[in-house]
Design a protein around this motif. Structure first.
Motif, PDB file in Angstrom:
ATOM      1  N   GLU A   1       7.495   5.909  -6.434  1.00  0.00           N
ATOM      2  CA  GLU A   1       7.624   5.164  -5.184  1.00  0.00           C
ATOM      3  C   GLU A   1       8.502   3.922  -5.332  1.00  0.00           C
ATOM      4  OE1 GLU A   1       6.661   4.532  -1.073  1.00  0.00           O
ATOM      5  OE2 GLU A   1       6.254   6.237  -2.386  1.00  0.00           O
TER       6      GLU A   1
ATOM      7  N   ARG B  14       2.814   8.131  -9.766  1.00  0.00           N
ATOM      8  CA  ARG B  14       2.984   7.857  -8.339  1.00  0.00           C
ATOM      9  C   ARG B  14       3.711   6.529  -8.109  1.00  0.00           C
ATOM     10  NH1 ARG B  14       4.397   8.832  -3.536  1.00  0.00           N
ATOM     11  NH2 ARG B  14       3.197   7.862  -1.877  1.00  0.00           N
TER      12      ARG B  14
ATOM     13  N   VAL C  79       0.859  -1.182   0.000  1.00  0.00           N
ATOM     14  CA  VAL C  79       0.000   0.000   0.000  1.00  0.00           C
ATOM     15  C   VAL C  79       0.894   1.230   0.000  1.00  0.00           C
ATOM     16  CG1 VAL C  79      -1.882   1.226   1.121  1.00  0.00           C
ATOM     17  CG2 VAL C  79      -1.744  -1.270   1.303  1.00  0.00           C
ATOM     18  N   LEU C  80       0.762   2.081  -1.016  1.00  0.00           N
ATOM     19  CA  LEU C  80       1.533   3.307  -1.080  1.00  0.00           C
ATOM     20  C   LEU C  80       0.927   4.365  -0.157  1.00  0.00           C
ATOM     21  CD1 LEU C  80       2.223   3.566  -4.922  1.00  0.00           C
ATOM     22  CD2 LEU C  80       3.430   2.244  -3.166  1.00  0.00           C
ATOM     23  N   ASP C  81       1.666   5.440   0.049  1.00  0.00           N
ATOM     24  CA  ASP C  81       1.225   6.471   0.994  1.00  0.00           C
ATOM     25  C   ASP C  81      -0.124   7.072   0.626  1.00  0.00           C
ATOM     26  OD1 ASP C  81       3.489   6.102   2.466  1.00  0.00           O
ATOM     27  OD2 ASP C  81       4.573   7.813   1.631  1.00  0.00           O
ATOM     28  N   ASP C  82      -0.436   7.139  -0.677  1.00  0.00           N
ATOM     29  CA  ASP C  82      -1.696   7.748  -1.101  1.00  0.00           C
ATOM     30  C   ASP C  82      -2.845   6.746  -1.138  1.00  0.00           C
ATOM     31  OD1 ASP C  82      -1.001   6.210  -3.263  1.00  0.00           O
ATOM     32  OD2 ASP C  82      -1.327   7.777  -4.768  1.00  0.00           O
ATOM     33  N   GLY C  83      -2.586   5.504  -0.703  1.00  0.00           N
ATOM     34  CA  GLY C  83      -3.625   4.482  -0.671  1.00  0.00           C
ATOM     35  C   GLY C  83      -3.642   3.563  -1.872  1.00  0.00           C
ATOM     36  N   THR C  84      -2.852   3.852  -2.896  1.00  0.00           N
ATOM     37  CA  THR C  84      -2.775   2.972  -4.064  1.00  0.00           C
ATOM     38  C   THR C  84      -2.260   1.607  -3.648  1.00  0.00           C
ATOM     39  OG1 THR C  84      -2.336   4.848  -5.518  1.00  0.00           O
ATOM     40  CG2 THR C  84      -1.759   2.676  -6.354  1.00  0.00           C
ATOM     41  N   ARG C  85      -2.941   0.556  -4.081  1.00  0.00           N
ATOM     42  CA  ARG C  85      -2.585  -0.806  -3.684  1.00  0.00           C
ATOM     43  C   ARG C  85      -2.055  -1.597  -4.865  1.00  0.00           C
ATOM     44  NH1 ARG C  85      -4.742  -2.576   1.377  1.00  0.00           N
ATOM     45  NH2 ARG C  85      -5.785  -0.816   2.403  1.00  0.00           N
TER      46      ARG C  85
END
Length: 294
Positions: free
Chosen positions: A73, A69, A32-38
């Motif tokens: 990351e 993004r 899970v990235l910081d912006d919520g992207t999974r």
């Protein structure tokens, strides 16, 4: 995951596309990235790749934003967009795969009293990945593949007599398939710098009135599965770049005139002063100044 592991990002828009790629990976873990992207990260057996797989949803705008993004990351070495598309040429069959040598954004232009004046944008598929595809497809049984340009627009094309279809035929005549996300992924990869990127699309319909019937009969599952096979075959051919002994990625060495590489060099001063480059790496001429302190 160690930072030194080479990562290949595989992006999809639809669940059927995601599932087709996911079935070919092993040891999956969710990230899970910081912006919520999974994403899910797994191994591609028999290779050095860790594959990060994401389902982004439909549309070039969303794809561009999320791809940017993800690339920022994960800092991958390569990026594939894998999914389904409508076929634009008469020699295509359902389940064929188009490897995008180019991706066209088809809606750019200017409307004038004299008609629509196209202002094309395009992105070439990575030379390394296109070459890997050429090699991989020679040994891949059960897949009819075409290395051709792909058109991208925010439209689902289900009418062979539409103005959009005619515009593509006249302005992007060599395009073999039409889809919705490739331009977003390609543009984000381009802005990311040294990132190899390629769009791979399975033909799930012929961009005509038969699209609904074809989808209902399982053509998307067939096309997604074939595209996933090609994507995996490309990654098997496209090995990760060599890593240095410290675990970091080595930069490609330039040709002649690139300097001595790692080792020792000297700069001549009046007293025979030397500059020691042992254990270092440099490219091109080295310019410096020797200063003596009494």
């Amino acid at each position: 995951m160690p930072e030194t592991e080479p990562i290949a990002v595989v992006l999809t828009a639809l669940p059927v596309e995601y599932d087709a790629v996911r079935a070919l990976l092993e040891s999956l873990d969710e990230v899970v990235l910081d912006d919520g992207t999974r994403l899910e990260q797994g191994r591609l057996s028999g290779t050095g790749w860790t594959v990060a797989l994401a389902e982004l949803g439909e549309g070039a705008l969303t794809t561009a934003a999320l791809t940017t993004r993800i690339v920022s990351e994960l800092t991958p070495e390569c990026l594939l967009f894998v999914g389904v598309a409508g076929g634009l040429k008469d020699d295509l069959r359902l389940g064929d795969v188009v490897v995008g040598t180019k991706v066209y954004a088809v809606h750019g232009g200017k409307q004038t009293p004299e008609g629509f004046l196209a202002r094309p944008e395009s992105w070439h598929g990575s030379h390394r990945l296109v070459q890997a595809a050429r090699s991989a497809l020679r040994d891949l049984d059960g897949v009819r593949a075409h290395r051709k340009p792909i058109a991208c627009g925010d439209v689902v094309l289900a009418d062979e007599r539409s103005a959009v279809r005619d515009h593509i035929r006249r302005t992007y005549n060599d395009a073999y398939a039409i889809e919705m996300e490739g331009s977003g992924a390609s543009h984000a990869a381009h802005l990311g710098g040294r990132l190899d990127a390629l769009v791979i699309r399975g033909i799930s319909d012929l961009a005509d009135a038969g699209k609904g019937a074809a989808d209902a009969e399982g053509s998307q599952e067939l096309a997604a599965g074939q595209a996933a096979k090609v994507a995996v075959a490309v990654l098997r051919k496209h090995a990760p770049r060599p890593r240095s002994t410290s675990g970091t990625q080595e930069e490609p060495r330039p040709g002649s005139g690139a300097g001595a590489g790692a080792g020792s060099g000297s700069g001549s001063g009046s007293g025979g002063d030397t500059i020691n480059f042992q254990g270092g790496t440099y490219y091109g001429p080295v310019v410096g100044k020797i200063t003596r302190h009494n």
